[in-house]
Scaffold this active site. Structure first.
Site, PDB file in Angstrom:
ATOM      1  N   ARG A 132       0.841  -1.202   0.000  1.00 55.09           N
ATOM      2  CA  ARG A 132       0.000   0.000   0.000  1.00 55.09           C
ATOM      3  C   ARG A 132       0.876   1.252   0.000  1.00 55.09           C
ATOM      4  O   ARG A 132       0.547   2.266  -0.599  1.00 55.09           O
ATOM      5  CB  ARG A 132      -0.967   0.010   1.199  1.00 55.09           C
ATOM      6  CG  ARG A 132      -1.711   1.335   1.361  1.00 55.09           C
ATOM      7  CD  ARG A 132      -3.025   1.228   2.138  1.00 55.09           C
ATOM      8  NE  ARG A 132      -2.965   0.425   3.343  1.00 55.09           N
ATOM      9  CZ  ARG A 132      -2.332   0.794   4.485  1.00 55.09           C
ATOM     10  NH1 ARG A 132      -1.714   1.947   4.571  1.00 55.09           N
ATOM     11  NH2 ARG A 132      -2.328  -0.018   5.518  1.00 55.09           N
ATOM     12  N   TYR A 154     -15.283  17.547 -15.483  1.00 59.73           N
ATOM     13  CA  TYR A 154     -15.678  16.156 -15.306  1.00 59.73           C
ATOM     14  C   TYR A 154     -16.659  16.048 -14.134  1.00 59.73           C
ATOM     15  O   TYR A 154     -16.322  16.441 -13.021  1.00 59.73           O
ATOM     16  CB  TYR A 154     -14.437  15.287 -15.072  1.00 59.73           C
ATOM     17  CG  TYR A 154     -14.823  13.859 -14.825  1.00 59.73           C
ATOM     18  CD1 TYR A 154     -15.375  13.096 -15.853  1.00 59.73           C
ATOM     19  CD2 TYR A 154     -14.711  13.293 -13.580  1.00 59.73           C
ATOM     20  CE1 TYR A 154     -15.792  11.798 -15.626  1.00 59.73           C
ATOM     21  CE2 TYR A 154     -15.121  11.993 -13.347  1.00 59.73           C
ATOM     22  CZ  TYR A 154     -15.658  11.251 -14.381  1.00 59.73           C
ATOM     23  OH  TYR A 154     -16.081   9.967 -14.161  1.00 59.73           O
ATOM     24  N   ASP A 193      -6.390  19.239 -14.532  1.00 56.79           N
ATOM     25  CA  ASP A 193      -6.783  17.917 -15.021  1.00 56.79           C
ATOM     26  C   ASP A 193      -6.389  17.861 -16.501  1.00 56.79           C
ATOM     27  O   ASP A 193      -6.991  18.529 -17.343  1.00 56.79           O
ATOM     28  CB  ASP A 193      -8.302  17.739 -14.830  1.00 56.79           C
ATOM     29  CG  ASP A 193      -8.802  16.350 -15.244  1.00 56.79           C
ATOM     30  OD1 ASP A 193      -8.101  15.676 -16.012  1.00 56.79           O
ATOM     31  OD2 ASP A 193      -9.902  15.964 -14.801  1.00 56.79           O
ATOM     32  N   LYS A 244      -8.152   6.585 -19.115  1.00 52.95           N
ATOM     33  CA  LYS A 244      -8.437   7.087 -20.455  1.00 52.95           C
ATOM     34  C   LYS A 244      -7.264   6.817 -21.402  1.00 52.95           C
ATOM     35  O   LYS A 244      -6.976   5.680 -21.685  1.00 52.95           O
ATOM     36  CB  LYS A 244      -8.828   8.556 -20.378  1.00 52.95           C
ATOM     37  CG  LYS A 244      -9.851   8.861 -19.263  1.00 52.95           C
ATOM     38  CD  LYS A 244     -11.186   8.143 -19.472  1.00 52.95           C
ATOM     39  CE  LYS A 244     -12.093   8.180 -18.239  1.00 52.95           C
ATOM     40  NZ  LYS A 244     -12.363   9.496 -17.676  1.00 52.95           N
TER      41      LYS A 244
HETATM   42  C1  PLP Z   1     -12.737   9.994 -16.489  1.00 48.10           C
HETATM   43  C2  PLP Z   1     -12.276  11.305 -16.025  1.00 48.10           C
HETATM   44  C3  PLP Z   1     -11.990  11.533 -14.674  1.00 48.10           C
HETATM   45  C4  PLP Z   1     -12.225  10.497 -13.599  1.00 48.10           C
HETATM   46  O1  PLP Z   1     -11.407   9.390 -13.748  1.00 48.10           O
HETATM   47  P1  PLP Z   1     -11.823   7.886 -13.288  1.00 48.10           P
HETATM   48  O2  PLP Z   1     -10.614   7.106 -13.650  1.00 48.10           O
HETATM   49  O3  PLP Z   1     -13.064   7.528 -14.030  1.00 48.10           O
HETATM   50  O4  PLP Z   1     -12.073   7.938 -11.807  1.00 48.10           O
HETATM   51  C5  PLP Z   1     -11.520  12.780 -14.323  1.00 48.10           C
HETATM   52  N1  PLP Z   1     -11.342  13.762 -15.243  1.00 48.10           N
HETATM   53  C6  PLP Z   1     -11.602  13.566 -16.542  1.00 48.10           C
HETATM   54  C7  PLP Z   1     -11.380  14.683 -17.503  1.00 48.10           C
HETATM   55  C8  PLP Z   1     -12.079  12.336 -16.980  1.00 48.10           C
HETATM   56  O5  PLP Z   1     -12.365  12.162 -18.283  1.00 48.10           O
END
Ligand code: PLP
Length: 366
Positions: A42, A94, A165, A190
């Protein structure tokens, strides 16, 4: 090393005497005392350490922390803030992280959502306790562009943290740290994963300061960490990130232009189009405009749903960044409080042949 070379060579630690070319997966949750490196998985493990080194190198940061999901990574930033902090966040972002701010931190932090492409609105939102500017550029799902350099000036003047982000842009096309960000966030689910089969998230820091130490505590003690197998798979996928992104951006550009000229399409949102209001800022901070295209269909939500039902190669599914094309009507996914236009479809443009994709869109639009 250039980006492609970093992607392939960083974070491939070989300690086996048989010298495998690819780092093995270390599944052990515990390590013998006295090794001086690892204690318990962890807190750290060899595959996560490799992934973190790779991510720090690609985003030009001093360090990186991997999480079990993008939401866990974003939430770790809000958890690391002192209670009573004020956050300035985008009105288009998001929705999962919007929910994290609003639901998990109600009564702990204050948030103001503003149009980040309007600097005057951002300035008006600043309060004495503003400690975090949260930026998402391009944003989900409207592909709005925020001037990261300009927001970083505001954050510096305020003594606040700027976190970005960078999931849509990826470090192939945009390095927020170069533009003044302190923290970069990713949903590794993604483009990093790239094949719709890994859930993960990451934070990368410009410097290892006291705030970063707090984030490390959230990671280690909170425990929302990825398993060694997922870290291994992410390293493996990132080896081809630069080449996948070249394909995604090329295909997205072709699709955006096709949709622009289609009579059944109302409006196309893609920062690569000259008609996009953020095009010039995007061109000044990105080297490519990404693989996501949103568009509104004439005839409302019903016409949009009908079009989606006729597609063969675009799966009607959430998420993005995989080799396969996905499409979804965002307002339906975001629920009753969504501000997204009801007839907006978001496309994650995949790596299928573009002629197949265009033929499919043409027959479904009718
Ligand atoms: C999918 C996404 C997230 C969240 O990520 P997860 O892996 O689904 O928890 C955050 N920001 C953006 C821009 C995303 O497309």
């Amino acid at each position: 090393m250039r980006f492609e070379t970093l992607s392939i060579h960083i974070g491939n630690q070989i300690t086996d005497s048989t010298r495998p070319v690819v780092q093995p997966i270390t599944l052990s949750t515990t390590f013998e005392h006295g090794n001086g490196k690892m204690l318990y998985s962890r807190a750290n493990n060899p595959n996560r350490q490799s992934l973190e080194e790779l991510l720090a190198a690609l985003e030009k940061g001093e360090d990186a922390a991997a999480f079990a999901s993008g939401n866990a990574a974003g939430t770790a930033v809000y958890q690391a803030l002192p209670p009573g902090s004020h956050i300035v966040a985008p009105d288009d972002m998001y929705h999962g992280l919007h929910n994290s701010m609003v639901q998990l931190f109600a009564g702990i932090h204050e948030v103001t959502f503003v149009d980040m492409s309007n600097l005057e609105e951002v300035k008006k939102a600043i309060r004495p306790n503003t400690r975090l500017f949260w930026v998402e550029s391009p944003s989900n799902p409207l592909l709005k562009i925020t001037d990261i350099r300009k927001i970083s000036e505001l954050a510096k003047a305020q003594g606040a943290i700027l976190a970005c982000d960078n999931t849509f842009a990826t470090p192939v096309f945009q390095n927020p740290i170069d533009l003044g960000a302190d923290i970069v966030m990713h949903s590794s689910t993604k483009y990093f994963g790239g094949h719709s089969d890994i859930l993960g998230g990451a934070l990368i820091t410009k410097v290892k300061d006291a705030f970063w130490e707090k984030i490390r505590i959230v990671q280690r003690v909170g425990g929302a960490v990825p398993a060694p197998m997922d870290c291994y798979l992410l390293c493996r996928s990132i080896r081809t990130l630069a080449y996948r992104m070249k394909g995604h951006v090329e295909h997205a550009t072709i699709l955006a232009e096709f949709l622009m000229n289609h009579p059944k399409v109302e409006k196309v949102f893609y920062p690569g189009l000259k008609s996009h209001p953020g095009h010039e800022i995007a061109a000044s901070q990105m080297t490519g405009f990404g693989g996501i295209v949103s568009f509104t269909v004439k005839g409302g939500a019903e016409a949009a749903d009908l079009m989606v039902s006729k597609l063969h190669y675009f799966a009607n599914a959430t998420s993005l960044g995989g080799v396969e094309s996905l499409i979804e009507r965002r307002a339906a996914v975001e629920g009753p409080n969504s501000k997204t236009p009801p007839n907006l479809l978001r496309v994650s443009v995949g790596l299928e042949h573009t002629d197949d994709l265009l033929e499919d869109l043409a027959q479904a639009l009718g």
